[in-house]
Design a protein around this motif. Structure first.
Motif, mmCIF file in Angstrom:
data_model
loop_
_atom_site.group_PDB
_atom_site.id
_atom_site.type_symbol
_atom_site.label_atom_id
_atom_site.label_comp_id
_atom_site.label_asym_id
_atom_site.label_seq_id
_atom_site.Cartn_x
_atom_site.Cartn_y
_atom_site.Cartn_z
ATOM 1 N N HIS A 358 128.119 126.477 -32.671
ATOM 2 C CA HIS A 358 127.136 127.511 -32.335
ATOM 3 C C HIS A 358 127.861 128.799 -31.931
ATOM 4 N N PRO A 359 128.459 129.495 -32.905
ATOM 5 C CA PRO A 359 129.230 130.703 -32.569
ATOM 6 C C PRO A 359 128.377 131.824 -31.983
ATOM 7 N N GLU A 360 127.058 131.725 -32.124
ATOM 8 C CA GLU A 360 126.181 132.780 -31.619
ATOM 9 C C GLU A 360 125.905 132.657 -30.121
ATOM 10 N N LEU A 361 126.342 131.571 -29.482
ATOM 11 C CA LEU A 361 126.083 131.375 -28.055
ATOM 12 C C LEU A 361 126.719 132.486 -27.216
ATOM 13 N N PRO A 362 126.099 132.854 -26.088
ATOM 14 C CA PRO A 362 126.725 133.836 -25.188
ATOM 15 C C PRO A 362 128.059 133.315 -24.662
ATOM 16 N N ILE A 363 128.952 134.227 -24.309
ATOM 17 C CA ILE A 363 130.230 133.846 -23.712
ATOM 18 C C ILE A 363 129.973 133.232 -22.343
ATOM 19 N N ARG A 364 130.734 132.163 -22.005
ATOM 20 C CA ARG A 364 130.460 131.413 -20.773
ATOM 21 C C ARG A 364 131.695 131.280 -19.892
ATOM 22 N N ASP A 365 131.470 131.338 -18.589
ATOM 23 C CA ASP A 365 132.445 130.910 -17.590
ATOM 24 C C ASP A 365 131.943 129.567 -17.067
ATOM 25 N N ILE A 366 132.688 128.502 -17.326
ATOM 26 C CA ILE A 366 132.249 127.163 -16.922
ATOM 27 C C ILE A 366 133.157 126.691 -15.792
ATOM 28 N N MET A 367 132.576 126.503 -14.623
ATOM 29 C CA MET A 367 133.344 126.207 -13.431
ATOM 30 C C MET A 367 133.189 124.740 -13.037
ATOM 31 N N VAL A 368 134.295 124.009 -13.025
ATOM 32 C CA VAL A 368 134.312 122.612 -12.589
ATOM 33 C C VAL A 368 134.448 122.596 -11.057
ATOM 34 N N PRO A 369 133.674 121.781 -10.343
ATOM 35 C CA PRO A 369 133.710 121.804 -8.875
ATOM 36 C C PRO A 369 135.085 121.450 -8.291
ATOM 37 N N VAL A 370 135.356 121.974 -7.094
ATOM 38 C CA VAL A 370 136.574 121.658 -6.340
ATOM 39 C C VAL A 370 136.182 120.944 -5.057
#
Length: 392
Positions: A358-370
């Motif tokens: 899905h190249p049309e998806l918005p750019i994402r910052d995906i944060m894994v919990p600490v």
């Protein structure tokens, strides 16, 4: 419904139902579901138990369960469809693709090896292949090695690249921009690991998987303040990645929240192995606590401080970040912020595959919990001894 109930019985009960456990109920639900997906216990396409079933299984409210499931959805591991429930993300994609690992400082920064292993072990990666670059170079030679790796990946026409931008070199920003432009010209998608390659506040047009470093800095600083430290210093190396800048921001936010207005210089950038520099920092600031940019900095700083006759944690409390393998083996076991490196790797692979589909998806910052890991270097045990003696 029958299959969902079967999965519920397979998932539980959770491994630790002790209410004294430091983890929140949300964290227990999230960790258990994440581990079940990563291990393949929950397979692609499997429907998760309903929120009501998960609530009973984990003795948690539906709001808590929904938050944990939502976090998994944000990480690209599950999909929720109205009327159909929540399912583990499927693998409807071409097979046999090759991805490049552009991590020029792989052998110098310990978090990246478990991140790479997390990529390889996740079921999302099968049967795709990962090309490892050279990790034996020094920090000074890493720029040249990284640019050579890029050209190699382009010539091999890899399907995508996982890129951990350069740090600790004066030319890192220019080199990272050149690498990004080269991959963009070759139309090779890439997922950023741990940090963006552009200095804040710029943001590259590529997905990023890491942790909330600002929050990590806040948690580490607040822990020392809650233990009674008041003259805190943040210590990091020069030319570090912008993740360190984010951790410094969290450090200052915590100071402000706790009403600390430093009359000393609270942020120091330099080599933790430079005894003269460390000695000057100690003499000028008289710190009772130090928040380190990462565990490697903390380990090196600890050795120098001990050599100067400073007791840890009696004289200075120390906290690191990353929770690398040797953190518990230092002369004084290190309190630190744990990163789920394997989880970052698994999510990075899922993010890459979704980007390709899905190249049309918005750019994402995906944060894994600490999470905070408490050991002796922060002096929490001294606080416990004092409370015990006062209660007698």
């Amino acid at each position: 419904m029958r299959k969902s109930r079967k999965l519920a019985s397979k998932l539980g009960p959770p491994p630790d139902s002790d209410p004294a456990n430091q983890q929140s109920k949300h964290r227990r639900v999230f960790d258990h579901l994440l581990a079940s997906i990563q291990s393949g216990e929950l397979k692609p396409g499997d429907r998760l138990p309903s929120e009501a079933e998960l609530g009973k299984l984990f003795n948690s409210s539906r709001i808590t369960v929904a938050k944990a499931v939502h976090d998994l959805q944000r990480m690209g591991l599950v999909t929720r469809r109205p009327g159909a429930g929540t399912h583990v993300m499927t693998e409807d994609r071409p097979t046999g693709r090759t991805f490049g690992l552009l991590i020029p400082q792989l052998g110098l920064t310990e978090i990246f090896e478990p991140i790479c292993h997390g990529m390889m072990r996740t079921h999302f990666a099968r049967p795709d292949a990962l090309l490892w670059g050279n990790s034996s170079v020094s920090a000074q030679d890493s720029t040249k090695a990284a640019e050579q790796m890029v050209q190699s990946f382009i010539s091999q026409k890899v399907a995508g690249v996982f890129f951990a931008p350069l740090e600790l070199t004066s030319d890192k920003d220019a080199a990272n921009r050149r690498i990004g432009r080269a991959l963009d010209r070759a139309q090779i998608p890439f997922v950023l690991l741990d940090r963006c390659y552009l200095p804040y506040p710029e943001r590259s047009p590529h997905d990023l998987v890491g942790v909330d470093n600002r929050r990590a800095g806040y948690i580490a600083t607040s822990h020392l303040l809650e233990l009674g430290a008041r003259r805190l210093v943040f210590f990091g190396e020069e030319f570090a990645a912008n993740t360190v800048d984010a951790r410094i921001t969290g450090f200052h936010e915590s100071l402000r929240f706790h009403g600390i207005k430093p009359s000393w210089e609270p942020t120091w950038r330099g080599s933790p192995q430079d005894e003269a520099f460390v000695h000057r920092m100690v003499n000028e600031t008289r710190p009772d606590g130090i928040v380190c940019a990462n565990d490697l900095t903390a380990a090196r700083l600890m050795q120098v401080l001990i050599g100067l006759g400073i007791r840890i944690p009696e004289d200075i409390r120390i906290i690191g970040m990353d929770d690398v393998r040797y953190a518990s083996l230092l002369p004084v076991p290190l309190t630190t912020i744990h990163q789920d490196c394997a989880g970052i790797g698994a999510v990075a692979m899922a993010t890459m595959l979704e980007r390709l589909e899905h190249p049309e998806l918005p750019i994402r910052d995906i944060m894994v919990p600490v999470r905070l890991v408490v050991r002796r270097s922060c002096g929490a045990h001294l606080q416990q001894k004092q409370s015990h003696s006062e209660s007698k």
